[in-house]
Design an enzyme around this catalytic site. Structure first.
Site, PDB file in Angstrom:
ATOM      1  N   CYS A  90      -2.171  -2.542   7.595  1.00  0.00           N
ATOM      2  CA  CYS A  90      -2.073  -3.460   6.454  1.00  0.00           C
ATOM      3  C   CYS A  90      -0.776  -4.273   6.458  1.00  0.00           C
ATOM      4  O   CYS A  90      -0.777  -5.429   6.035  1.00  0.00           O
ATOM      5  CB  CYS A  90      -2.262  -2.697   5.153  1.00  0.00           C
ATOM      6  SG  CYS A  90      -3.977  -2.140   4.975  1.00  0.00           S
ATOM      7  N   ASP A 130       0.786  -1.245   0.000  1.00  0.00           N
ATOM      8  CA  ASP A 130       0.000   0.000   0.000  1.00  0.00           C
ATOM      9  C   ASP A 130       0.819   1.298   0.000  1.00  0.00           C
ATOM     10  O   ASP A 130       0.491   2.237   0.743  1.00  0.00           O
ATOM     11  CB  ASP A 130      -0.958   0.026   1.209  1.00  0.00           C
ATOM     12  CG  ASP A 130      -1.993  -1.078   1.161  1.00  0.00           C
ATOM     13  OD1 ASP A 130      -1.899  -1.952   0.289  1.00  0.00           O
ATOM     14  OD2 ASP A 130      -2.900  -1.071   2.010  1.00  0.00           O
ATOM     15  N   LYS A 173      -7.156  -4.836  -3.312  1.00  0.00           N
ATOM     16  CA  LYS A 173      -7.937  -5.385  -2.193  1.00  0.00           C
ATOM     17  C   LYS A 173      -8.870  -4.336  -1.623  1.00  0.00           C
ATOM     18  O   LYS A 173      -8.653  -3.142  -1.815  1.00  0.00           O
ATOM     19  CB  LYS A 173      -6.977  -5.880  -1.101  1.00  0.00           C
ATOM     20  CG  LYS A 173      -6.116  -4.761  -0.522  1.00  0.00           C
ATOM     21  CD  LYS A 173      -5.065  -5.314   0.404  1.00  0.00           C
ATOM     22  CE  LYS A 173      -4.130  -4.230   0.901  1.00  0.00           C
ATOM     23  NZ  LYS A 173      -4.748  -3.204   1.744  1.00  0.00           N
TER      24      LYS A 173
HETATM   25  C1  VGL Z   1      -4.539   1.072   5.997  1.00  0.00           C
HETATM   26  C2  VGL Z   1      -5.754   2.252   7.512  1.00  0.00           C
HETATM   27  C3  VGL Z   1      -6.868   2.140   6.756  1.00  0.00           C
HETATM   28  C4  VGL Z   1      -3.230   0.491   5.602  1.00  0.00           C
HETATM   29  C5  VGL Z   1      -5.653   0.940   5.220  1.00  0.00           C
HETATM   30  O1  VGL Z   1      -2.920   0.418   4.395  1.00  0.00           O
HETATM   31  O2  VGL Z   1      -2.482   0.103   6.501  1.00  0.00           O
HETATM   32  N1  VGL Z   1      -4.609   1.728   7.147  1.00  0.00           N
HETATM   33  N2  VGL Z   1      -6.812   1.466   5.612  1.00  0.00           N
END
Ligand code: VGL
Length: 215
Positions: free
Chosen positions: A165, A9, A99
């Site tokens: 994540c 991410d 995802k």
């Molecule tokens: C994430 C918070 C909300 C991440 C994703 O990628 O860690 N954190 N959504």
């Protein structure tokens, strides 16, 4: 042993200036690019949050996100916030897993191969229908299927966010039977205390914690 780097991410919304900015995100992207330039992996995969309608993962309109379970809208499919950060060099990325279309989608292991296969290598114009749904081909493999097809048994994990994540991806990777190493200098977390706890939890579950300089 065959090893893969999993880049979690590293997207604009999770870096400085994004809607859910994590401090150190842009520097993490740059440091991962340096690692990619210096180190050979048998496979390199990215994951991306790719939200269409993730339910109460996004705080309700007018409500304050709690930054634990509810969040400001982020990484909406096919928006600039969902793009990989420009500091991340994408040349060596073999595959990308999307995802969270209709769920929280914290773990990369919930991700399925984006279409076309080598999406990050400059071919992102083919990402599908306007709602993002066609970005994932029917029958696209999930991350575990893809790693097994590549003969990978060892995962090195870097990216954002340590306490969400990255944590979920590492724990699922261990559960799926991979040897997993967290590259502790190549991660960034939302909350310092929660990130330290997440690292302890990952280590307790069997992950190795390592500085990328020691690779
Ligand atoms: C994430 C918070 C909300 C991440 C994703 O990628 O860690 N954190 N959504």
């Amino acid at each position: 042993m065959s090893r893969a780097l999993i880049i979690v991410d590293v997207q604009n919304d999770f870096c400085e200036g994004g809607s859910l900015a994590v401090s150190g995100g842009a520097a993490t992207a740059e440091a991962i690019s340096e690692l990619l330039a210096e180190t050979d992996f048998d496979a390199v995969a990215t994951t991306r949050d790719w939200h269409i309608d993730p339910g109460n993962h996004f705080a309700a309109e007018g409500a304050e996100p709690d930054y634990v379970k509810t969040w400001p809208a982020h990484c909406v499919a096919r928006t600039p916030g969902a793009e990989l950060h420009e500091n991340l060099e994408t040349e060596d990325i073999d595959a990308e897993f999307l995802k969270g279309m209709y769920t929280d989608g914290y773990s990369g292991f919930e991700g399925r191969l984006g279409s076309p296969d080598a999406v990050p290598s400059g071919k992102r114009e083919n990402m599908g229908a306007d709602d993002g749904s066609a970005a994932i081909a029917e029958n696209a493999p999930d991350l575990d299927e893809w790693l097994r097809a590549e003969g990978i048994d060892e995962l090195y994990v870097a990216g954002i966010a340590t306490d969400h994540c990255v944590r979920a991806t590492v724990l699922d990777g261990l559960e799926a039977g991979y040897e997993v190493t967290v590259l502790t200098d190549l991660i960034a977390g939302v909350d310092e205390t929660a990130s330290a706890e997440a690292l302890d939890e990952m280590a307790d579950a069997g992950a190795q914690l390592m500085d990328s300089q020691d690779l």
